[in-house]
Scaffold this motif. Structure first.
Motif, PDB file in Angstrom:
ATOM      1  N   ASN A 104      61.794 -16.113 -24.781  1.00  0.00           N
ATOM      2  CA  ASN A 104      60.863 -17.231 -24.983  1.00  0.00           C
ATOM      3  C   ASN A 104      60.820 -18.155 -23.765  1.00  0.00           C
ATOM      4  O   ASN A 104      60.798 -19.379 -23.898  1.00  0.00           O
ATOM      5  N   GLY A 105      60.842 -17.572 -22.571  1.00  0.00           N
ATOM      6  CA  GLY A 105      60.748 -18.340 -21.337  1.00  0.00           C
ATOM      7  C   GLY A 105      62.030 -19.021 -20.896  1.00  0.00           C
ATOM      8  O   GLY A 105      62.034 -19.761 -19.923  1.00  0.00           O
ATOM      9  N   VAL A 106      63.136 -18.790 -21.618  1.00  0.00           N
ATOM     10  CA  VAL A 106      64.423 -19.398 -21.274  1.00  0.00           C
ATOM     11  C   VAL A 106      65.360 -18.315 -20.730  1.00  0.00           C
ATOM     12  O   VAL A 106      65.584 -17.298 -21.383  1.00  0.00           O
ATOM     13  N   THR A 107      65.884 -18.546 -19.529  1.00  0.00           N
ATOM     14  CA  THR A 107      66.824 -17.611 -18.911  1.00  0.00           C
ATOM     15  C   THR A 107      68.205 -17.781 -19.535  1.00  0.00           C
ATOM     16  O   THR A 107      68.702 -18.898 -19.634  1.00  0.00           O
ATOM     17  N   HIS A 108      68.830 -16.657 -19.943  1.00  0.00           N
ATOM     18  CA  HIS A 108      70.188 -16.656 -20.486  1.00  0.00           C
ATOM     19  C   HIS A 108      71.036 -15.710 -19.648  1.00  0.00           C
ATOM     20  O   HIS A 108      70.663 -14.555 -19.457  1.00  0.00           O
ATOM     21  N   ILE A 109      72.169 -16.206 -19.154  1.00  0.00           N
ATOM     22  CA  ILE A 109      73.105 -15.409 -18.359  1.00  0.00           C
ATOM     23  C   ILE A 109      74.433 -15.388 -19.098  1.00  0.00           C
ATOM     24  O   ILE A 109      74.925 -16.435 -19.515  1.00  0.00           O
ATOM     25  N   VAL A 110      75.005 -14.204 -19.254  1.00  0.00           N
ATOM     26  CA  VAL A 110      76.296 -14.063 -19.927  1.00  0.00           C
ATOM     27  C   VAL A 110      77.255 -13.384 -18.963  1.00  0.00           C
ATOM     28  O   VAL A 110      76.891 -12.409 -18.301  1.00  0.00           O
ATOM     29  N   TYR A 111      78.486 -13.912 -18.876  1.00  0.00           N
ATOM     30  CA  TYR A 111      79.495 -13.302 -18.012  1.00  0.00           C
ATOM     31  C   TYR A 111      80.888 -13.528 -18.580  1.00  0.00           C
ATOM     32  O   TYR A 111      81.083 -14.333 -19.482  1.00  0.00           O
ATOM     33  N   VAL A 112      81.864 -12.803 -18.042  1.00  0.00           N
ATOM     34  CA  VAL A 112      83.262 -12.893 -18.463  1.00  0.00           C
ATOM     35  C   VAL A 112      84.080 -13.449 -17.311  1.00  0.00           C
ATOM     36  O   VAL A 112      83.932 -13.015 -16.165  1.00  0.00           O
ATOM     37  N   ASP A 113      84.973 -14.420 -17.619  1.00  0.00           N
ATOM     38  CA  ASP A 113      85.825 -14.992 -16.573  1.00  0.00           C
ATOM     39  C   ASP A 113      87.162 -14.254 -16.495  1.00  0.00           C
ATOM     40  O   ASP A 113      87.379 -13.265 -17.190  1.00  0.00           O
ATOM     41  N   ARG A 114      88.073 -14.744 -15.645  1.00  0.00           N
ATOM     42  CA  ARG A 114      89.368 -14.082 -15.420  1.00  0.00           C
ATOM     43  C   ARG A 114      90.269 -14.068 -16.649  1.00  0.00           C
ATOM     44  O   ARG A 114      91.167 -13.251 -16.750  1.00  0.00           O
ATOM     45  N   LEU A 115      90.039 -14.992 -17.573  1.00  0.00           N
ATOM     46  CA  LEU A 115      90.840 -15.043 -18.798  1.00  0.00           C
ATOM     47  C   LEU A 115      90.155 -14.303 -19.946  1.00  0.00           C
ATOM     48  O   LEU A 115      90.517 -14.470 -21.100  1.00  0.00           O
ATOM     49  N   CYS A 116      89.143 -13.498 -19.614  1.00  0.00           N
ATOM     50  CA  CYS A 116      88.369 -12.704 -20.582  1.00  0.00           C
ATOM     51  C   CYS A 116      87.590 -13.565 -21.569  1.00  0.00           C
ATOM     52  O   CYS A 116      87.288 -13.134 -22.682  1.00  0.00           O
ATOM     53  N   ARG A 117      87.269 -14.792 -21.174  1.00  0.00           N
ATOM     54  CA  ARG A 117      86.420 -15.649 -22.000  1.00  0.00           C
ATOM     55  C   ARG A 117      84.965 -15.376 -21.640  1.00  0.00           C
ATOM     56  O   ARG A 117      84.644 -15.168 -20.476  1.00  0.00           O
TER      57      ARG A 117
ATOM     58  N   ALA B 261      85.707 -12.353 -28.386  1.00  0.00           N
ATOM     59  CA  ALA B 261      85.303 -10.980 -28.697  1.00  0.00           C
ATOM     60  C   ALA B 261      86.471 -10.084 -28.318  1.00  0.00           C
ATOM     61  O   ALA B 261      87.434 -10.533 -27.683  1.00  0.00           O
ATOM     62  N   PRO B 262      86.412  -8.805 -28.649  1.00  0.00           N
ATOM     63  CA  PRO B 262      87.498  -7.905 -28.256  1.00  0.00           C
ATOM     64  C   PRO B 262      87.704  -7.945 -26.743  1.00  0.00           C
ATOM     65  O   PRO B 262      86.751  -8.033 -25.984  1.00  0.00           O
ATOM     66  N   ARG B 263      88.953  -7.921 -26.320  1.00  0.00           N
ATOM     67  CA  ARG B 263      89.260  -7.928 -24.883  1.00  0.00           C
ATOM     68  C   ARG B 263      88.809  -6.629 -24.258  1.00  0.00           C
ATOM     69  O   ARG B 263      88.993  -5.578 -24.837  1.00  0.00           O
ATOM     70  N   PRO B 264      88.240  -6.676 -23.037  1.00  0.00           N
ATOM     71  CA  PRO B 264      87.877  -5.429 -22.356  1.00  0.00           C
ATOM     72  C   PRO B 264      89.134  -4.672 -21.982  1.00  0.00           C
ATOM     73  O   PRO B 264      90.230  -5.250 -21.916  1.00  0.00           O
ATOM     74  N   ALA B 265      88.982  -3.392 -21.739  1.00  0.00           N
ATOM     75  CA  ALA B 265      90.123  -2.579 -21.334  1.00  0.00           C
ATOM     76  C   ALA B 265      90.752  -3.156 -20.085  1.00  0.00           C
ATOM     77  O   ALA B 265      90.066  -3.690 -19.213  1.00  0.00           O
ATOM     78  N   ALA B 266      92.062  -3.107 -19.980  1.00  0.00           N
ATOM     79  CA  ALA B 266      92.781  -3.702 -18.844  1.00  0.00           C
ATOM     80  C   ALA B 266      92.482  -2.928 -17.560  1.00  0.00           C
ATOM     81  O   ALA B 266      92.242  -1.738 -17.583  1.00  0.00           O
ATOM     82  N   ASP B 267      92.533  -3.645 -16.450  1.00  0.00           N
ATOM     83  CA  ASP B 267      92.320  -3.011 -15.138  1.00  0.00           C
ATOM     84  C   ASP B 267      93.572  -2.304 -14.685  1.00  0.00           C
ATOM     85  O   ASP B 267      94.655  -2.617 -14.982  1.00  0.00           O
TER      86      ASP B 267
END
Length: 168
Positions: free
Chosen positions: A131-144, A162-168
């Motif tokens: 609806n004309g609004v930009t939404h950006i989603v990202y994950v930080d170093r603490l998996c937030r 949310a579930p933690r991503p697989a560990a690096d």
């Protein structure tokens, strides 16, 4: 359960080769934005009826760093083409053309991470326009998980866990 586990097990890496984005501009002009091996951004474009493509390196504004991840390209009504990417330090950067109707003009740079004083991203962000609004989603170093959006001004909220991503 295996579908959920498989979905969250996918990770992009810093050396990911997934580095191209596509958008169709006003009048049907096609644009492919890609990150070169040196981190520079390039654009290929073609007329809607043409089979030939022209290419150019995107002239990065002075403060804009090279890209580390996959670029995302999107458009918002009456503001023209925009490029979102993650820089080497994990900051999220947006490039926009000024004025949008003149593709020959220079790009304007915004460091969204610094502007909103948010934590750095560990992986490439996702972007969608609703609806004309930009939404950006990202994950930080603490998996937030963080959401940035622009509805006349940039805003931020941390999303529920949310579930933690697989560990690096």
């Amino acid at each position: 359960q295996r579908y959920t586990d498989a979905y969250f097990a996918y990770r992009t890496t810093e050396g990911s080769q997934d580095r191209a984005a596509f958008i169709e501009g006003a009048g049907g002009r096609r644009h492919v934005i890609y990150r070169a091996a040196d981190g520079g951004l390039h654009q290929l474009s073609s007329a809607p009826t043409g089979n030939s493509w022209s290419g150019e390196e995107i002239a990065m504004p002075g403060a804009a760093p090279i890209a580390s991840g996959r670029p995302h390209v999107y458009s918002v009504a009456n503001t023209g083409q925009r490029i979102l990417y993650r820089g080497p330090a994990g900051h999220l950067h947006e490039l926009s053309r000024v004025p949008p109707e003149n593709e020959g003009e220079h790009w304007q740079h915004t460091n969204l991470t610094a502007l909103l004083e948010q934590p750095v991203a560990t992986r490439d962000p996702s972007v969608v326009v609703v609806n004309g609004v930009t939404h950006i989603v990202y994950v930080d170093r603490l998996c937030r998980i963080h959401e940035l959006w622009f509805d006349g001004e940039w805003r931020h909220q941390q999303l529920p866990a949310a579930p933690r991503p697989a560990a690096d």
